[in-house]
Motif scaffolding. Structure first.
Motif, mmCIF file in Angstrom:
data_model
loop_
_atom_site.group_PDB
_atom_site.id
_atom_site.type_symbol
_atom_site.label_atom_id
_atom_site.label_comp_id
_atom_site.label_asym_id
_atom_site.label_seq_id
_atom_site.Cartn_x
_atom_site.Cartn_y
_atom_site.Cartn_z
ATOM 1 N N TRP B 44 57.205 47.213 49.330
ATOM 2 C CA TRP B 44 56.295 48.582 49.753
ATOM 3 C C TRP B 44 54.960 48.611 49.965
ATOM 4 O O TRP B 44 54.584 48.739 51.114
ATOM 5 C CB TRP B 44 56.614 49.565 48.452
ATOM 6 N N ALA B 45 54.221 47.392 48.985
ATOM 7 C CA ALA B 45 52.840 47.402 49.504
ATOM 8 C C ALA B 45 52.554 46.400 50.494
ATOM 9 O O ALA B 45 51.769 46.805 51.347
ATOM 10 C CB ALA B 45 52.304 46.668 48.230
ATOM 11 N N VAL B 247 43.644 46.615 45.973
ATOM 12 C CA VAL B 247 43.520 45.500 44.788
ATOM 13 C C VAL B 247 43.962 44.038 45.496
ATOM 14 O O VAL B 247 43.472 43.006 45.126
ATOM 15 C CB VAL B 247 44.428 45.669 43.707
ATOM 16 N N GLY B 248 44.834 43.938 46.404
ATOM 17 C CA GLY B 248 45.585 42.824 46.887
ATOM 18 C C GLY B 248 44.763 42.428 48.209
ATOM 19 O O GLY B 248 44.607 41.081 48.381
ATOM 20 N N GLY B 251 45.224 44.072 55.016
ATOM 21 C CA GLY B 251 45.113 43.502 56.096
ATOM 22 C C GLY B 251 45.726 41.973 56.123
ATOM 23 O O GLY B 251 45.684 41.429 57.364
ATOM 24 N N THR B 252 46.182 41.569 54.898
ATOM 25 C CA THR B 252 46.678 40.329 54.869
ATOM 26 C C THR B 252 48.146 40.239 54.610
ATOM 27 O O THR B 252 48.696 39.090 54.456
ATOM 28 C CB THR B 252 46.024 39.640 53.496
ATOM 29 N N ILE B 253 48.829 41.210 54.339
ATOM 30 C CA ILE B 253 50.175 41.288 53.853
ATOM 31 C C ILE B 253 50.523 40.894 52.538
ATOM 32 O O ILE B 253 51.033 41.314 51.827
ATOM 33 C CB ILE B 253 51.159 40.817 55.159
ATOM 34 N N TYR B 254 50.306 39.407 52.652
ATOM 35 C CA TYR B 254 50.694 38.735 51.445
ATOM 36 C C TYR B 254 49.738 39.139 50.163
ATOM 37 O O TYR B 254 50.266 39.169 49.177
ATOM 38 C CB TYR B 254 50.822 37.337 51.434
ATOM 39 N N GLY B 255 48.604 39.579 50.575
ATOM 40 C CA GLY B 255 47.710 39.841 49.357
ATOM 41 C C GLY B 255 48.202 41.230 48.633
ATOM 42 O O GLY B 255 48.531 41.217 47.454
ATOM 43 N N PRO B 256 48.444 42.567 49.365
ATOM 44 C CA PRO B 256 49.145 43.418 48.595
ATOM 45 C C PRO B 256 50.489 43.290 47.948
ATOM 46 O O PRO B 256 50.618 43.551 47.001
ATOM 47 C CB PRO B 256 49.395 44.461 49.936
ATOM 48 N N ALA B 257 51.270 42.418 48.637
ATOM 49 C CA ALA B 257 52.517 42.030 48.253
ATOM 50 C C ALA B 257 52.438 41.288 46.666
ATOM 51 O O ALA B 257 53.068 41.662 45.873
ATOM 52 C CB ALA B 257 53.380 40.911 49.126
ATOM 53 N N VAL B 258 51.598 40.435 46.799
ATOM 54 C CA VAL B 258 51.457 39.445 45.651
ATOM 55 C C VAL B 258 50.769 40.283 44.570
ATOM 56 O O VAL B 258 51.165 40.288 43.308
ATOM 57 C CB VAL B 258 50.589 38.211 45.988
ATOM 58 N N LEU B 285 42.205 47.453 37.023
ATOM 59 C CA LEU B 285 42.041 48.088 38.453
ATOM 60 C C LEU B 285 40.717 48.332 38.595
ATOM 61 O O LEU B 285 39.958 47.935 39.781
ATOM 62 C CB LEU B 285 42.731 49.273 38.775
ATOM 63 N N LEU B 286 39.830 48.945 37.786
ATOM 64 C CA LEU B 286 38.294 49.305 38.116
ATOM 65 C C LEU B 286 37.702 47.900 38.277
ATOM 66 O O LEU B 286 36.863 47.874 39.099
ATOM 67 C CB LEU B 286 37.853 50.116 36.994
ATOM 68 N N VAL B 287 37.754 47.084 37.241
ATOM 69 C CA VAL B 287 37.288 46.079 37.306
ATOM 70 C C VAL B 287 37.350 45.059 38.624
ATOM 71 O O VAL B 287 36.528 44.554 39.114
ATOM 72 C CB VAL B 287 37.387 44.887 36.120
ATOM 73 N N VAL B 288 38.756 45.144 39.133
ATOM 74 C CA VAL B 288 39.079 44.263 40.234
ATOM 75 C C VAL B 288 38.385 44.732 41.477
ATOM 76 O O VAL B 288 37.739 44.269 42.205
ATOM 77 C CB VAL B 288 40.585 44.159 40.351
ATOM 78 N N VAL B 289 38.533 46.102 41.472
ATOM 79 C CA VAL B 289 37.880 46.766 42.679
ATOM 80 C C VAL B 289 36.329 46.765 42.723
ATOM 81 O O VAL B 289 35.810 46.542 43.645
ATOM 82 C CB VAL B 289 38.320 48.370 42.740
#
Lengths: 237, 309
Positions: B44-45, B247-248, B251-258, B285-289
């Motif tokens: 989905w992501a 978070v992933g 625009g990288t496709i695999y980033g959101p998927a992973v 999530l907050l820390v990552v973003v």
């Protein structure tokens, strides 16, 4: 005998009730470098927007090779041979220079693009050096070269340039204008809009001067150069 | 066509092998179930990123296509007894068609209006799903789907295979010339039009692909739950997916998927925190973003590759 490639006939246009172009007519001939000069707000950009179908005319008509452009969609213009290089360059900053150029030749074959790319590189040798570099990292003048090169990749008969000298160092400005002259000498008709009148007067074949939505003078550069009051009144020179 | 480089291929195949080895190490259906769910989130992501990450046009109604795929497969199975395998084939077609139909008017919208339009479209779908309870089962959803595979691990292998192939296919699409054009559209639409690129056709086609993969994931998820529930159409799910993609690294496709894979697992294993679970999840999530501008997956992978080289 020269042929009219682009004809603007009695065009009236504006935004809402504000009239920006008031009965503007001009013609662009084969292989000619035509400059439209005028102060800010004279209607130069609006005129270009009408020509490249980003805006509808209220009355009058615009013809490319005798064919009315009414109802032609903007993307279709490239196929008809009209490419617009907009003000402010507007490159794809994250993509390499080479790809920026290739996207300009989107409708052409890879072979045709390679041939045209060689011509663009001959015109702007800097772009060959910077082919792999992200366009956003180039200097303003180099970015303008990419923008003009990108428009050329569409293989236009008519090239429209909107204020290519804005925000560019003087030395690069001269290089760019010289390149524009070469483009016209190779048979591509160029319609250029500028505020920096001085540089263009030496290079253009003919000039139009706009003021408050009207064409107030037309003629060869000599006419404008010799007309002190015209220079003072409209061009601030 | 620019193909994957060697390190990328080797590492993704190694990750696939690792995931494929899980059923050999444990016969715990709970673990496999979590992984199936996580892989669905990854599809989905990744599919969200296909349109929204590449062109920057954020779709806040991705759940509509997920739900449509899930309900299509569930309905065919429960109403007509059509095998779930066919449902998995039909679901992307249904969702893809919906994507094209919704994209046709909405993708011409400028600014935030595409995001709003998709959000509203999914809200309408969710409401319709509750109103048309005779067909959709209302709040209960459509349950009683006949399982497709004999065992959880067989189904896990099916989901893993389809998920991996889908994400690889989407990544290849993003790397192709079409992907390049989509990035250019994301950067400056007017200039693309000026270069005679049919911007609308590109966006609408990509939206249809994006929706189709979402529907595929929806059908796989319904096939695991043996139910299609209205939750799958909720805006909560859409927003979860947007967050996963951010978070992933868009625009990288695999980033959101992973990222989706990891976040889905984290949510599950944070159950130990009881009612503080979502608080902890939110903090992560907050820390990552806050710390990463382009998500954590892609920058981390680039850094790691730099170290390995």
């Amino acid at each position: 005998m020269s042929i009219d490639l682009l004809t603007v006939r009695n065009v009236v246009a504006g935004y809402g009730r504000i009239r920006v172009l008031d009965d503007v007519s001009l013609d662009l001939r084969q292989g000619e470098l035509l400059a439209v000069l005028g102060a800010n707000g004279a209607g130069k950009t609006t005129l270009l927007r009408c020509i490249s179908r980003m805006m509808d005319v209220a009355s009058g008509d615009i013809l490319l090779e005798g064919r009315s452009l009414k109802g032609v969609a903007a993307p279709e213009l490239v196929r008809l041979g009209l490419c617009h290089c907009p003000e402010g360059r507007r490159l794809f900053p994250d993509l390499p220079v080479r790809v920026n150029l290739e996207l300009g030749g989107f409708i052409h074959t890879a072979d045709a693009n390679a041939a045209m790319m060689a011509k663009v590189h001959a015109l702007f040798p800097k772009l060959a050096e910077r082919a792999g570099q992200r366009a956003g990292t180039l200097s303003g003048g180099e970015q303008q070269m990419v923008a003009i090169g990108r428009a050329l990749m569409g293989r236009p008969k008519v090239l429209i340039l909107d204020e290519p000298s804005v925000g560019i160092a003087h030395g690069l400005k001269v290089q760019i204008f010289e390149a524009v002259r070469k483009i016209a000498d190779e048979g591509i008709s160029v319609l250029i809009v500028e505020q920096d009148a001085e540089a263009l007067i030496e290079l253009a074949d003919r000039l139009y001067v706009m003021e408050q939505g009207r064409i107030v003078a037309e003629g060869p550069p000599r006419m404008i150069r010799d007309n002190g009051s015209l220079k003072a009144a409209y061009l601030g020179m | 066509m620019r193909f994957f480089n060697r390190t990328d291929s080797v590492v993704s195949l190694a990750a696939l092998a690792l995931l494929a080895a899980v059923p050999l190490l444990t016969s715990d259906n709970y673990v496999l179930g979590i992984l199936i769910t996580a892989i669905c989130y990854a599809i989905w992501a990744g599919s969200w990123d296909l349109l929204s990450g590449l062109t920057g046009r954020e779709n806040f109604g991705h759940s509509l296509f997920i739900g449509a795929g899930a309900y299509a497969a569930a309905y065919l199975n429960t109403a007509y007894g059509i095998d779930l395998g066919w449902g998995i084939v039909v679901a992307p077609l249904v969702s893809g068609t919906l994507g094209a139909l919704i994209g046709l008017p909405t993708l011409r919208l400028q600014g935030p209006y595409f995001a709003l339009a998709t959000l509203v479209a999914s809200a309408i779908a969710h409401t319709l799903c509750l109103l048309l309870w005779r067909v959709t089962g209302g709040e209960e959803g459509l349950s009683g789907i006949l399982p497709m595979a004999g065992s959880q691990s067989d189904y896990y292998y099916l989901v893993l295979t389809i998920g991996f192939v889908s994400i690889a296919a989407m990544k290849l699409f993003a790397l192709s010339d079409a992907g390049l054009v989509l990035r250019a559209i994301g950067s400056d639409e007017a200039i693309c039009r000026a270069a005679a690129i049919d911007v609308d056709a590109y966006k609408i086609t990509t939206f249809a692909f994006s929706a189709a993969f979402a529907g595929l994931g929806g059908a796989l998820f319904a096939g695991y739950q043996l139910t299609a529930a209205p939750d799958l159409l909720s805006s909560g799910l859409s927003i979860t997916i947007v967050v996963m993609a951010y978070v992933g690294g868009m625009g990288t496709i695999y980033g959101p998927a992973v990222a989706a894979l990891f976040l889905a697992l984290i949510v599950e294993y944070l159950r130990g925190f009881g009612e503080y679970r979502l608080l902890v999840y939110g903090l992560i999530l907050l820390v990552v973003v806050r710390l990463t501008r382009h998500g954590f997956v892609d920058p981390f992978w680039r850094w790691l590759k730099g170290r390995l080289a």
